[in-house]
Design a protein around this motif. Sequence first.
Motif, PDB file in Angstrom:
ATOM      1  N   ASP A 260      -8.350   3.998  -8.450  1.00 24.81           N
ATOM      2  CA  ASP A 260      -7.148   3.776  -7.654  1.00 24.81           C
ATOM      3  C   ASP A 260      -7.513   3.331  -6.228  1.00 24.81           C
ATOM      4  N   VAL A 261      -8.463   4.072  -5.648  1.00 26.41           N
ATOM      5  CA  VAL A 261      -8.890   3.743  -4.282  1.00 26.41           C
ATOM      6  C   VAL A 261      -9.515   2.350  -4.244  1.00 26.41           C
ATOM      7  N   ALA A 262     -10.332   2.037  -5.245  1.00 25.36           N
ATOM      8  CA  ALA A 262     -10.960   0.720  -5.312  1.00 25.36           C
ATOM      9  C   ALA A 262      -9.909  -0.381  -5.444  1.00 25.36           C
ATOM     10  N   GLY A 263      -8.854  -0.114  -6.208  1.00 19.63           N
ATOM     11  CA  GLY A 263      -7.786  -1.092  -6.364  1.00 19.63           C
ATOM     12  C   GLY A 263      -7.047  -1.341  -5.065  1.00 19.63           C
ATOM     13  N   LEU A 264      -6.761  -0.267  -4.319  1.00 18.89           N
ATOM     14  CA  LEU A 264      -6.098  -0.409  -3.033  1.00 18.89           C
ATOM     15  C   LEU A 264      -6.991  -1.144  -2.039  1.00 18.89           C
TER      16      LEU A 264
ATOM     17  N   LEU B 276       0.829  -1.207   0.000  1.00 20.97           N
ATOM     18  CA  LEU B 276       0.000   0.000   0.000  1.00 20.97           C
ATOM     19  C   LEU B 276       0.864   1.257   0.000  1.00 20.97           C
ATOM     20  N   LEU B 277       1.917   1.258   0.805  1.00 25.10           N
ATOM     21  CA  LEU B 277       2.806   2.415   0.853  1.00 25.10           C
ATOM     22  C   LEU B 277       3.442   2.668  -0.515  1.00 25.10           C
ATOM     23  N   ALA B 278       3.865   1.588  -1.173  1.00 29.17           N
ATOM     24  CA  ALA B 278       4.515   1.735  -2.479  1.00 29.17           C
ATOM     25  C   ALA B 278       3.518   2.225  -3.529  1.00 29.17           C
ATOM     26  N   LEU B 279       2.335   1.645  -3.544  1.00 26.71           N
ATOM     27  CA  LEU B 279       1.354   1.999  -4.566  1.00 26.71           C
ATOM     28  C   LEU B 279       0.842   3.421  -4.403  1.00 26.71           C
ATOM     29  N   MET B 280       0.699   3.877  -3.162  1.00 23.33           N
ATOM     30  CA  MET B 280       0.201   5.233  -2.912  1.00 23.33           C
ATOM     31  C   MET B 280       1.337   6.252  -2.868  1.00 23.33           C
ATOM     32  N   GLN B 281       2.596   5.769  -2.839  1.00 26.18           N
ATOM     33  CA  GLN B 281       3.764   6.637  -2.670  1.00 26.18           C
ATOM     34  C   GLN B 281       3.655   7.406  -1.348  1.00 26.18           C
ATOM     35  N   ALA B 282       3.207   6.695  -0.312  1.00 22.95           N
ATOM     36  CA  ALA B 282       3.028   7.307   1.006  1.00 22.95           C
ATOM     37  C   ALA B 282       4.306   7.193   1.819  1.00 22.95           C
ATOM     38  N   GLU B 283       4.485   8.148   2.739  1.00 21.66           N
ATOM     39  CA  GLU B 283       5.668   8.123   3.603  1.00 21.66           C
ATOM     40  C   GLU B 283       5.412   7.419   4.925  1.00 21.66           C
ATOM     41  N   ARG B 284       4.143   7.435   5.359  1.00 21.96           N
ATOM     42  CA  ARG B 284       3.830   6.868   6.674  1.00 21.96           C
ATOM     43  C   ARG B 284       2.584   5.991   6.545  1.00 21.96           C
ATOM     44  N   GLY B 285       2.498   5.041   7.474  1.00 22.49           N
ATOM     45  CA  GLY B 285       1.291   4.238   7.490  1.00 22.49           C
ATOM     46  C   GLY B 285       1.315   3.211   8.601  1.00 22.49           C
ATOM     47  N   TYR B 286       0.149   2.671   8.882  1.00 16.01           N
ATOM     48  CA  TYR B 286       0.074   1.555   9.829  1.00 16.01           C
ATOM     49  C   TYR B 286      -1.124   0.691   9.486  1.00 16.01           C
TER      50      TYR B 286
END
Length: 316
Positions: free
Chosen positions: A130-134, A23-33
């Motif tokens: 995109d959201v549906a895919g995630l 999820l972090l890679a696909l969204m290019q996010a820096e933080r998550g849990y």
Amino acid sequence: RWQAWIAEATHEDAVQQRLLAALLALMQAERGYLLSYDRGQLVQAVTEGVDYDAEVAAGFSASVAEEALFGGEPVYEVDASASARWSQAASVMALALKTVLALPYGTPDEVMGVAYLDRQAVEPVLTPADVAGLQALTAFAAFRVAALREARRLQAERDQAEAATDLAFALAAEPDAAARRRRLLAAVTALTGAERALWLVDVPPAGWTPRATHGPGRRTVSTSVIQAARAQGRPVWHVDAEPPEGWIPGQSVLALGLTSVWCWVVPGPADAAPQVIYADSTGAAGGSPTAGLAAVEALLARAVPAFGLAAGGPDG
């Protein structure tokens, strides 16, 4: 390829770690849990770039995650800093957060947790697809975890059935009835995680009297649980959050601070004194209390003939 990578994981924690990384890679996010629940209890928090305890204290991401968890739908903010609802949140201002996404994690039959991700950039904006895919990837991981939990449950049942059979043979070979009862009660505490177990006989006018005990010597028992088991004709398990339907805790439960109580009716001839096997605990029960309930029931089905009860024998 992300699904195949997640499907290769053979342990629940590995599935969750891979899901969060994907999820972090696909969204290019820096933080998550990713928060994972089992039977309503938080069992794991997988994090990346986040101090989860601090996040909970700050309240922002926890509020977004709870909205997705309890609403059952993704929560997506293109720019949290421009949101009337979230712009004043401490984490949004301190970290200059923009994109925020929370995804419910579970199957149609079970809410298993929630994933939360954020980043400081608005671009690339996520489309509904995109959201549906995630969300689909999150659901895929949840199904994988559900399959692993089911496999673990079935294996535990097989192990318990095998142990029950072995113990039943051992009980049949034990010449002393009192020793047979003590060994059976020791197995009951091991299977349920209870602190103590008692073999009780209803002896008027004294009431429920121990014939054997295993564990701490508290004498008081929950007669309301015993009555419920006898009235329903099946084993009863009570825990604070999940009392049996129609059951009201008696004074002994409240006075002793019991958190879990189990009771099984010992089969026997109609003219014999009623007998039950009773177990309880004042702390968190180890293992799965409901699995323990079924395991002890299977054990009794195999072991009771060793006591001569089912055929109307004397029971030592």
